[in-house]
Design an enzyme around this catalytic site. Sequence first.
Site, PDB file in Angstrom:
ATOM      1  N   HIS A  49       0.856  -1.182   0.000  1.00  0.00           N
ATOM      2  CA  HIS A  49       0.000   0.000   0.000  1.00  0.00           C
ATOM      3  C   HIS A  49       0.894   1.235   0.000  1.00  0.00           C
ATOM      4  O   HIS A  49       1.272   1.737   1.060  1.00  0.00           O
ATOM      5  CB  HIS A  49      -0.910  -0.023   1.225  1.00  0.00           C
ATOM      6  CG  HIS A  49      -1.918   1.076   1.254  1.00  0.00           C
ATOM      7  ND1 HIS A  49      -3.007   1.065   2.094  1.00  0.00           N
ATOM      8  CD2 HIS A  49      -2.018   2.234   0.550  1.00  0.00           C
ATOM      9  CE1 HIS A  49      -3.726   2.170   1.910  1.00  0.00           C
ATOM     10  NE2 HIS A  49      -3.133   2.884   0.979  1.00  0.00           N
ATOM     11  N   ARG A  78       1.497   4.768   0.184  1.00  0.00           N
ATOM     12  CA  ARG A  78       0.773   5.987   0.537  1.00  0.00           C
ATOM     13  C   ARG A  78       1.513   7.221   0.006  1.00  0.00           C
ATOM     14  O   ARG A  78       2.717   7.166  -0.271  1.00  0.00           O
ATOM     15  CB  ARG A  78       0.595   6.074   2.052  1.00  0.00           C
ATOM     16  CG  ARG A  78      -0.335   4.995   2.596  1.00  0.00           C
ATOM     17  CD  ARG A  78      -0.440   5.067   4.108  1.00  0.00           C
ATOM     18  NE  ARG A  78      -1.363   4.048   4.617  1.00  0.00           N
ATOM     19  CZ  ARG A  78      -2.668   4.206   4.707  1.00  0.00           C
ATOM     20  NH1 ARG A  78      -3.225   5.352   4.322  1.00  0.00           N
ATOM     21  NH2 ARG A  78      -3.443   3.243   5.174  1.00  0.00           N
ATOM     22  N   HIS A 115       5.864   4.121   4.562  1.00  0.00           N
ATOM     23  CA  HIS A 115       6.395   2.755   4.592  1.00  0.00           C
ATOM     24  C   HIS A 115       6.815   2.359   3.178  1.00  0.00           C
ATOM     25  O   HIS A 115       7.964   2.570   2.801  1.00  0.00           O
ATOM     26  CB  HIS A 115       5.434   1.755   5.242  1.00  0.00           C
ATOM     27  CG  HIS A 115       3.974   2.015   5.044  1.00  0.00           C
ATOM     28  ND1 HIS A 115       3.362   1.984   3.823  1.00  0.00           N
ATOM     29  CD2 HIS A 115       2.999   2.292   5.956  1.00  0.00           C
ATOM     30  CE1 HIS A 115       2.071   2.223   3.966  1.00  0.00           C
ATOM     31  NE2 HIS A 115       1.817   2.424   5.252  1.00  0.00           N
ATOM     32  N   GLU A 163      -2.426  -1.652  -3.367  1.00  0.00           N
ATOM     33  CA  GLU A 163      -3.573  -1.180  -2.609  1.00  0.00           C
ATOM     34  C   GLU A 163      -3.463   0.322  -2.437  1.00  0.00           C
ATOM     35  O   GLU A 163      -2.377   0.837  -2.156  1.00  0.00           O
ATOM     36  CB  GLU A 163      -3.589  -1.870  -1.237  1.00  0.00           C
ATOM     37  CG  GLU A 163      -4.626  -1.376  -0.269  1.00  0.00           C
ATOM     38  CD  GLU A 163      -4.525  -2.044   1.088  1.00  0.00           C
ATOM     39  OE1 GLU A 163      -5.211  -1.574   2.027  1.00  0.00           O
ATOM     40  OE2 GLU A 163      -3.769  -3.029   1.232  1.00  0.00           O
ATOM     41  N   THR A 175      -4.220   2.832   8.904  1.00  0.00           N
ATOM     42  CA  THR A 175      -4.444   1.620   8.116  1.00  0.00           C
ATOM     43  C   THR A 175      -5.851   1.667   7.539  1.00  0.00           C
ATOM     44  O   THR A 175      -6.672   2.499   7.946  1.00  0.00           O
ATOM     45  CB  THR A 175      -4.250   0.367   8.998  1.00  0.00           C
ATOM     46  OG1 THR A 175      -4.331  -0.806   8.186  1.00  0.00           O
ATOM     47  CG2 THR A 175      -5.296   0.308  10.100  1.00  0.00           C
ATOM     48  N   HIS A 215      -7.372  -8.153   6.987  1.00  0.00           N
ATOM     49  CA  HIS A 215      -7.181  -7.252   8.130  1.00  0.00           C
ATOM     50  C   HIS A 215      -7.238  -8.048   9.426  1.00  0.00           C
ATOM     51  O   HIS A 215      -8.257  -8.653   9.749  1.00  0.00           O
ATOM     52  CB  HIS A 215      -8.207  -6.120   8.176  1.00  0.00           C
ATOM     53  CG  HIS A 215      -7.591  -4.829   8.667  1.00  0.00           C
ATOM     54  ND1 HIS A 215      -6.937  -3.953   7.846  1.00  0.00           N
ATOM     55  CD2 HIS A 215      -7.505  -4.305   9.907  1.00  0.00           C
ATOM     56  CE1 HIS A 215      -6.501  -2.919   8.533  1.00  0.00           C
ATOM     57  NE2 HIS A 215      -6.813  -3.116   9.800  1.00  0.00           N
ATOM     58  N   ASP A 216      -6.129  -8.046  10.123  1.00  0.00           N
ATOM     59  CA  ASP A 216      -6.018  -8.673  11.444  1.00  0.00           C
ATOM     60  C   ASP A 216      -6.353 -10.162  11.430  1.00  0.00           C
ATOM     61  O   ASP A 216      -6.865 -10.704  12.418  1.00  0.00           O
ATOM     62  CB  ASP A 216      -6.896  -7.942  12.465  1.00  0.00           C
ATOM     63  CG  ASP A 216      -6.460  -6.495  12.676  1.00  0.00           C
ATOM     64  OD1 ASP A 216      -5.275  -6.204  12.419  1.00  0.00           O
ATOM     65  OD2 ASP A 216      -7.286  -5.670  13.068  1.00  0.00           O
ATOM     66  N   GLY A 234      -0.677  -8.662   6.676  1.00  0.00           N
ATOM     67  CA  GLY A 234       0.547  -7.907   6.882  1.00  0.00           C
ATOM     68  C   GLY A 234       0.978  -7.878   8.329  1.00  0.00           C
ATOM     69  O   GLY A 234       1.936  -8.540   8.732  1.00  0.00           O
ATOM     70  N   HIS A 235       0.251  -7.116   9.150  1.00  0.00           N
ATOM     71  CA  HIS A 235       0.651  -6.925  10.542  1.00  0.00           C
ATOM     72  C   HIS A 235       0.738  -8.253  11.288  1.00  0.00           C
ATOM     73  O   HIS A 235       1.743  -8.549  11.951  1.00  0.00           O
ATOM     74  CB  HIS A 235      -0.337  -5.988  11.243  1.00  0.00           C
ATOM     75  CG  HIS A 235       0.058  -5.632  12.644  1.00  0.00           C
ATOM     76  ND1 HIS A 235       0.960  -4.640  12.928  1.00  0.00           N
ATOM     77  CD2 HIS A 235      -0.317  -6.157  13.832  1.00  0.00           C
ATOM     78  CE1 HIS A 235       1.117  -4.551  14.240  1.00  0.00           C
ATOM     79  NE2 HIS A 235       0.360  -5.467  14.810  1.00  0.00           N
TER      80      HIS A 235
END
Length: 250
Positions: A46, A48, A53, A78, A108, A200-201, A223-224
């Site tokens: 992603h 930005r 990042h 993304e 996020t 996500h998560d 990711g995370h």
Amino acid sequence: MSTHSRLSVNVNAVAMLRNRRSLPWPNVTNMAAIALQAGAKGITVHPRPDERHIRRSDVAELAEMISTRFPAKELCLEGYPDASFLELVETTKPTQVLFVPDDPAQTTSDHGWDFGKDSELLKDVIAAAKSWGVRTSLFVDPDASEPEKAATCGADRIEIYTGPYGACPAGSPASLKELERLLATANAAQAAGLGVNAGHDLTVDNLPPLITQAPFIGEVSIGHGFVADALIHGFAESVRRFRRALREIG
């Protein structure tokens, strides 16, 4: 069990760690290559506007690495479809673009599109991406009414926002309630003729209930949770751990 992978590893967190210092390591492209070599389906990033990042230079390097070393793998970009991001999609021509409704200052992606407000924008940018030969996906909230709206915009797929599910302890009553919402959304997407992604998560603990009841999910972008797991188990082993959670390998 299938040997086909549905895991797309988001390496934004690797880039964020690198960016803490004026050093070229950890090397984002090299870490992505380890994930692909270990069996991941693809890499998600992603980029930005503030490049806090992933940088545009990372996108170019990742695209080159995948096309030359892993031509059967995928790159997913993304981002919010402003002019700069669309230019990057046109130039890079990733396998897939995931359009998200993020404000540039967001930490996020944490909500899906407002189709009542943004449908015309989405129709235009989806048409542009398709003209470049890029598969399109839209980020949607876990709501069974949303997939049909995404289909009307011309999307190929949706990615269901799984944050509320991931925020619940795995197997808890709250988790089961959120899982019902995810499954209803996924089934509605299938009925609308859309491919289904999720992200996500997601973790090795909460993936099995989801994928067992919705085995048609084509891709999970992680990711995370993946990088947190990899700090303990290593990048390659975490690919295998998530693929076991996805019921892909034993």
